[in-house]
Design a protein around this motif. Structure first.
Motif, PDB file in Angstrom:
ATOM      1  N   SER A 199      -6.357  24.705 -41.956  1.00 42.37           N
ATOM      2  CA  SER A 199      -6.208  23.969 -43.220  1.00 42.37           C
ATOM      3  C   SER A 199      -5.109  24.600 -44.080  1.00 42.37           C
ATOM      4  O   SER A 199      -4.829  25.793 -43.967  1.00 42.37           O
ATOM      5  N   ALA A 219     -13.193  18.001 -44.484  1.00 47.23           N
ATOM      6  CA  ALA A 219     -13.210  19.089 -45.468  1.00 47.23           C
ATOM      7  C   ALA A 219     -14.660  19.447 -45.765  1.00 47.23           C
ATOM      8  O   ALA A 219     -15.453  18.581 -46.132  1.00 47.23           O
ATOM      9  N   GLY A 252     -10.863  26.294 -47.963  1.00 45.65           N
ATOM     10  CA  GLY A 252     -10.254  25.346 -47.031  1.00 45.65           C
ATOM     11  C   GLY A 252     -11.065  25.121 -45.764  1.00 45.65           C
ATOM     12  O   GLY A 252     -10.524  24.669 -44.754  1.00 45.65           O
ATOM     13  N   LEU A 279     -12.955  23.791 -42.726  1.00 41.61           N
ATOM     14  CA  LEU A 279     -12.970  22.494 -42.034  1.00 41.61           C
ATOM     15  C   LEU A 279     -14.078  22.468 -41.001  1.00 41.61           C
ATOM     16  O   LEU A 279     -14.346  23.484 -40.341  1.00 41.61           O
TER      17      LEU A 279
END
Ligand SMILES: [Zn+2]
Length: 228
Positions: A84, A144, A151, A153
């Motif tokens: 990310s 997300a 960040g 994921l």
């Protein structure tokens, strides 16, 4: 090594990385701790693969137990590294690692964090945005799931009815119930991420620090999300 489903294997001890085996080579999701890459190389060998077969390394988030093996795996494979935008500076050594949210509950653990070896900086080749579908060996759609890191994921793998690669956004207990997990805290971001995962439909879920849920996994997320 543990087979999760066809072409998906988890390796590691206490922390997990994932091997996705496909026609176009191997995708790794996370890389475990530094100096423990034998979990990955042994896992690859067990399915007739080598480090050189790894084409892509996808990172859920920039914590030491997920990016610790990255420099060794990348230099042994020349694989493309995907991460990310928010966590990439940590992977690249341009920003410090953020402690996991449970540090709020257990401040003394900060001392322990200092004992861990640092991850060698590695250049990120491709930034992954939420909603991206990555056509690697196995299609992965990124979501997300911030809270554990900014960040963070999670990835839905389009195989066997859908496998949610949760990372550390949530965890599971021994009964297969979805929980926030030891490394998290009851923050609005973490609860929102668990609720976001629960809106998707998938059969299995795998975690950074818990055994897989092999059936009805999106239902398990929905059950927990309803109580948050
Ligand atoms: Zn973590």
């Amino acid at each position: 090594m543990e087979k999760v489903t066809d072409g998906l294997y988890q390796v590691g001890k206490g922390y997990q990385a994932f091997i996705i085996d496909g026609d176009e080579g191997v995708t790794l999701v996370d890389t475990g701790m530094p100096k423990k890459t034998e979990y990955i190389t042994d896992g690859l060998a067990a399915i007739g693969r080598r480090l050189e077969d790894v084409r892509h390394i996808v990172i859920t988030h920039a914590h030491i137990d997920h990016i610790g093996g990255l420099s060794v795996v990348k230099s042994g494979s020349e694989a493309e590294v995907l991460c990310s935008r928010e966590d990439a500076p940590v992977v690249q050594g341009e920003a410090p690692m953020t402690p996991p949210p449970m540090m709020v509950r257990f401040p003394f653990l900060k001392i322990m964090l200092k004992l861990f070896p640092e991850a060698e900086p590695v250049e990120v080749d491709r930034l992954v945005a939420p909603g991206d579908t990555l056509s690697l060996s196995g299609d992965l759609t990124a979501f997300a799931t911030p809270g554990h890191t900014v960040g963070h994921l999670s990835f839905l793998l389009d195989r066997s009815g859908g496998v949610m690669i949760v990372g550390d956004a949530a965890s599971a207990n021994k009964k297969g119930k979805v929980v926030r997990g030891f490394f998290n805290a009851p923050t609005p971001e973490i609860d929102a991420s668990i609720k976001a995962i629960a809106t998707h439909d998938f059969t299995m879920a795998v975690f950074g620090h818990a055994p897989p849920i092999r059936q009805g996994a999106s239902g398990a997320f929905a059950e927990t999300a309803a109580k948050l």
